[in-house]
Design a protein around this motif. Sequence first.
Motif, PDB file in Angstrom:
ATOM      1  N   GLN A 275       0.828  -1.213   0.000  1.00 41.56           N
ATOM      2  CA  GLN A 275       0.000   0.000   0.000  1.00 41.56           C
ATOM      3  C   GLN A 275       0.860   1.259   0.000  1.00 41.56           C
ATOM      4  N   ASP A 276       1.877   1.280   0.842  1.00 41.12           N
ATOM      5  CA  ASP A 276       2.730   2.471   0.929  1.00 41.12           C
ATOM      6  C   ASP A 276       3.538   2.676  -0.352  1.00 41.12           C
ATOM      7  N   ALA A 277       4.077   1.578  -0.894  1.00 38.34           N
ATOM      8  CA  ALA A 277       4.872   1.684  -2.119  1.00 38.34           C
ATOM      9  C   ALA A 277       4.016   2.149  -3.295  1.00 38.34           C
ATOM     10  N   THR A 278       2.800   1.587  -3.408  1.00 37.69           N
ATOM     11  CA  THR A 278       1.899   1.968  -4.497  1.00 37.69           C
ATOM     12  C   THR A 278       1.568   3.453  -4.437  1.00 37.69           C
ATOM     13  N   ALA A 279       1.424   3.992  -3.237  1.00 33.00           N
ATOM     14  CA  ALA A 279       1.144   5.429  -3.095  1.00 33.00           C
ATOM     15  C   ALA A 279       2.260   6.263  -3.712  1.00 33.00           C
ATOM     16  N   VAL A 280       3.501   5.797  -3.602  1.00 31.30           N
ATOM     17  CA  VAL A 280       4.639   6.517  -4.190  1.00 31.30           C
ATOM     18  C   VAL A 280       4.627   6.396  -5.715  1.00 31.30           C
ATOM     19  N   PHE A 281       4.415   5.170  -6.228  1.00 33.76           N
ATOM     20  CA  PHE A 281       4.343   4.979  -7.684  1.00 33.76           C
ATOM     21  C   PHE A 281       3.269   5.894  -8.284  1.00 33.76           C
ATOM     22  N   ASP A 282       2.075   5.876  -7.680  1.00 34.74           N
ATOM     23  CA  ASP A 282       0.982   6.715  -8.175  1.00 34.74           C
ATOM     24  C   ASP A 282       1.339   8.199  -8.127  1.00 34.74           C
ATOM     25  N   SER A 283       1.969   8.610  -7.049  1.00 36.29           N
ATOM     26  CA  SER A 283       2.258  10.032  -6.847  1.00 36.29           C
ATOM     27  C   SER A 283       3.395  10.519  -7.733  1.00 36.29           C
ATOM     28  N   ALA A 284       4.242   9.602  -8.174  1.00 32.83           N
ATOM     29  CA  ALA A 284       5.339   9.967  -9.088  1.00 32.83           C
ATOM     30  C   ALA A 284       4.829  10.220 -10.502  1.00 32.83           C
ATOM     31  N   GLY A 285       3.665   9.632 -10.828  1.00 35.43           N
ATOM     32  CA  GLY A 285       3.123   9.789 -12.176  1.00 35.43           C
ATOM     33  C   GLY A 285       3.463   8.651 -13.109  1.00 35.43           C
ATOM     34  N   ILE A 286       3.800   7.481 -12.520  1.00 31.55           N
ATOM     35  CA  ILE A 286       4.122   6.304 -13.318  1.00 31.55           C
ATOM     36  C   ILE A 286       3.103   5.193 -13.052  1.00 31.55           C
ATOM     37  N   CYS A 287       3.127   4.181 -13.905  1.00 29.02           N
ATOM     38  CA  CYS A 287       2.155   3.098 -13.843  1.00 29.02           C
ATOM     39  C   CYS A 287       2.549   2.067 -12.795  1.00 29.02           C
ATOM     40  N   VAL A 288       1.559   1.601 -12.045  1.00 28.86           N
ATOM     41  CA  VAL A 288       1.818   0.618 -10.994  1.00 28.86           C
ATOM     42  C   VAL A 288       2.251  -0.731 -11.572  1.00 28.86           C
ATOM     43  N   PHE A 289       1.990  -0.959 -12.877  1.00 24.31           N
ATOM     44  CA  PHE A 289       2.424  -2.232 -13.471  1.00 24.31           C
ATOM     45  C   PHE A 289       3.945  -2.355 -13.528  1.00 24.31           C
ATOM     46  N   THR A 290       4.644  -1.225 -13.451  1.00 26.07           N
ATOM     47  CA  THR A 290       6.109  -1.307 -13.408  1.00 26.07           C
ATOM     48  C   THR A 290       6.576  -2.053 -12.165  1.00 26.07           C
ATOM     49  N   SER A 291       5.712  -2.089 -11.122  1.00 28.42           N
ATOM     50  CA  SER A 291       6.121  -2.724  -9.861  1.00 28.42           C
ATOM     51  C   SER A 291       6.195  -4.244  -9.959  1.00 28.42           C
ATOM     52  N   PHE A 292       5.782  -4.820 -11.108  1.00 31.53           N
ATOM     53  CA  PHE A 292       6.055  -6.249 -11.323  1.00 31.53           C
ATOM     54  C   PHE A 292       7.558  -6.483 -11.466  1.00 31.53           C
ATOM     55  N   ALA A 293       8.267  -5.438 -11.910  1.00 32.54           N
ATOM     56  CA  ALA A 293       9.716  -5.555 -12.098  1.00 32.54           C
ATOM     57  C   ALA A 293      10.501  -4.610 -11.185  1.00 32.54           C
ATOM     58  N   TRP A 294       9.968  -3.416 -10.983  1.00 32.51           N
ATOM     59  CA  TRP A 294      10.660  -2.419 -10.169  1.00 32.51           C
ATOM     60  C   TRP A 294      10.267  -2.526  -8.705  1.00 32.51           C
ATOM     61  N   THR A 295      11.206  -2.227  -7.843  1.00 30.70           N
ATOM     62  CA  THR A 295      10.903  -1.898  -6.458  1.00 30.70           C
ATOM     63  C   THR A 295      11.107  -0.384  -6.315  1.00 30.70           C
ATOM     64  N   LEU A 296      10.858   0.139  -5.134  1.00 33.13           N
ATOM     65  CA  LEU A 296      11.097   1.576  -4.921  1.00 33.13           C
ATOM     66  C   LEU A 296      12.542   1.950  -5.188  1.00 33.13           C
ATOM     67  N   ALA A 297      13.444   0.964  -5.030  1.00 33.53           N
ATOM     68  CA  ALA A 297      14.868   1.228  -5.281  1.00 33.53           C
ATOM     69  C   ALA A 297      15.146   1.538  -6.753  1.00 33.53           C
ATOM     70  N   ASP A 298      14.259   1.120  -7.657  1.00 30.81           N
ATOM     71  CA  ASP A 298      14.400   1.464  -9.079  1.00 30.81           C
ATOM     72  C   ASP A 298      13.777   2.823  -9.391  1.00 30.81           C
ATOM     73  N   VAL A 299      12.774   3.192  -8.606  1.00 33.12           N
ATOM     74  CA  VAL A 299      12.079   4.462  -8.829  1.00 33.12           C
ATOM     75  C   VAL A 299      12.856   5.620  -8.199  1.00 33.12           C
ATOM     76  N   GLN A 300      13.451   5.360  -7.050  1.00 39.23           N
ATOM     77  CA  GLN A 300      14.125   6.419  -6.275  1.00 39.23           C
ATOM     78  C   GLN A 300      15.184   7.192  -7.075  1.00 39.23           C
ATOM     79  N   PRO A 301      16.098   6.514  -7.829  1.00 45.27           N
ATOM     80  CA  PRO A 301      17.100   7.283  -8.582  1.00 45.27           C
ATOM     81  C   PRO A 301      16.477   8.173  -9.657  1.00 45.27           C
ATOM     82  N   GLN A 302      15.337   7.749 -10.205  1.00 49.09           N
ATOM     83  CA  GLN A 302      14.672   8.557 -11.232  1.00 49.09           C
ATOM     84  C   GLN A 302      14.084   9.824 -10.616  1.00 49.09           C
TER      85      GLN A 302
END
Length: 615
Positions: free
Chosen positions: A497-524
Amino acid sequence: MGWNRKILRVNLTAGSCTEEPLNMQWVQDYLGSRGLATKYLVSEIDPCVDPLSPANKMIMATGPLTGTMASTGGRYTVVTKGPLTGAIACSNSGGFFGAEMKFAGWDMVIFEGRSPKPVWLYIENDRAELRDAAGLWGKSCWETEEQIRHVLQDPLVRVSSIGVAGENQVLFACIVNDLHRAAGRSGVGAVMGSKNLKAVAIRGTKGVAGIRDFGAFLQATTAAKKVLADNAVTGQGLPRYGTQVLMNVINEIGALPTRNHRDVQFEDASKISAEAMHEKRESDGKTHLVTNAACFGCTIACGRISEIDKGHFTVKNSPKYWGASGGLEYEAAWALGAANGVGDLEALQYANLICNEQGMDPISFGATVGAAMELYEMGVLDDARIGLPAPFGSAEALAKLVEMTALGEGFGKELGLGSKRLCEKYGHPELSMSVKGQEFPAYDARGIQGMGLAYATSNRGACHLRGYTVASEVMGIPLKTDPHVTEGKAELVKAFQDATAVFDSAGICVFTSFAWTLADVQPQIAAACEGDWSMDKLNAVGERIWNLERQFNNAAGLTAKDDTLPPRLTREPARTGPAKGMVNQLDKMLPQYYQVRGWTPDGVPTAQTLQRLGL
């Protein structure tokens, strides 16, 4: 810097459009899109407001990665108080509309009040104006988009609109952009209709405001795209089969809700599956699926473009539905199919087209039909009340009921209220397969225990996109957990739930989370945006957003009693499959969840939790 630093405030009552600076302090606490729009909404409306009154507000918002070269950076969010649930409504859409808003120079558009007459909003870069929509009212989303493009003489303008369902305030009406992408759930289209706002059209030519460190951003997005490409789900499964790849998988594990959740396996699942969409039809030798498709900036391309059998009873006299258009996603195929016992792929495609055309959430619509079909089979409803025979498995009933609901005709008006109100009206509230008034998506909580907890605690009502534990419990992402046990599910659900809130708030698709963790989103995010965006900070942002939404719901009158499941899932054991004999054990998981969240046993965030999160 990731943000344009400006908001458009549209007062529909006064007919005014005003530019405002974005609150950059809130940006540091809530990132953007879902989180930031929620902060604005909570700060500006009374949580007890009637969702369909002028006092409710509706916000369309982008995230800092929307419109950038980040993969899937095309998302935008619609946040309001939802008429289906009375809770916070936050609905997310792909396509190209979100990126266009960013290119026009806006982070967010806030709609308030109610226009005295139907209007549409036109934004061209810095210029914004409300225009008369008298000629558009009563038109479908498809007709609206076509007419606006014709009026503006601009084939590249992006349009987001409501159909007749939103005008009639069907409580699960959605907002459709790019013909078949939608802010789909919780009735955001009904709120838009209540404001007499027919459409928003945007043309932006500015591009994205300066990225903080372009070299680092290029490096981070390139690396992240490689992770998506190398992953079996995002690099192979979703591009080839779309989300529909799940139909046979979920059926086999005994978690495909069938006939209003009476069963957990559907005998005709293979007929409405991704594989069936690839097979040639006997009637014309063509495949149902024409091609896959991608939203803005997406390297996954899970979208489906399908073509219906021209000889099928639903369309043989309706040539307008013969061309290729948005195809079935898993949730829609399940809700229109297995939930009603309908195994006719073409009928499901037809119902899906009507949902796209007139702006309705196919999940809530299909699940509500499932409840009506059970009431019909029980003898509570009859042919005279519904207007036609409606037993489980009737493709004819599905096709007729989707038309009636979309246009607000006859029994369709009752279906347009959703299953909770329908079942209450006819004396069987227990037959509504919903949480907080919002219908379940396509996973039975007896066969996947964590999803039961995710449904019960979702801030926007039953939802799979707020904590998709299927990834872990079925697919082993990021680690495999047993779907039949309750241990550890409280921690798992909170983390998702917490991670999805970050994906949504960044403006990216939650389907990326099948491959990405927050550690992949954070550098972007860190490369694109000014400020400190460490892993610790992002984790706190996700948790803060979740607790803010919870606070709003509590203030709106929702309590721990609303964190529940229908008795069918907690008392009636699954009858077949690997979960045979099992019920969902929410009673074991919920107290642990409250504890893990730092909430009281009554589901209220403690003073310490609020202080820690700056709430």
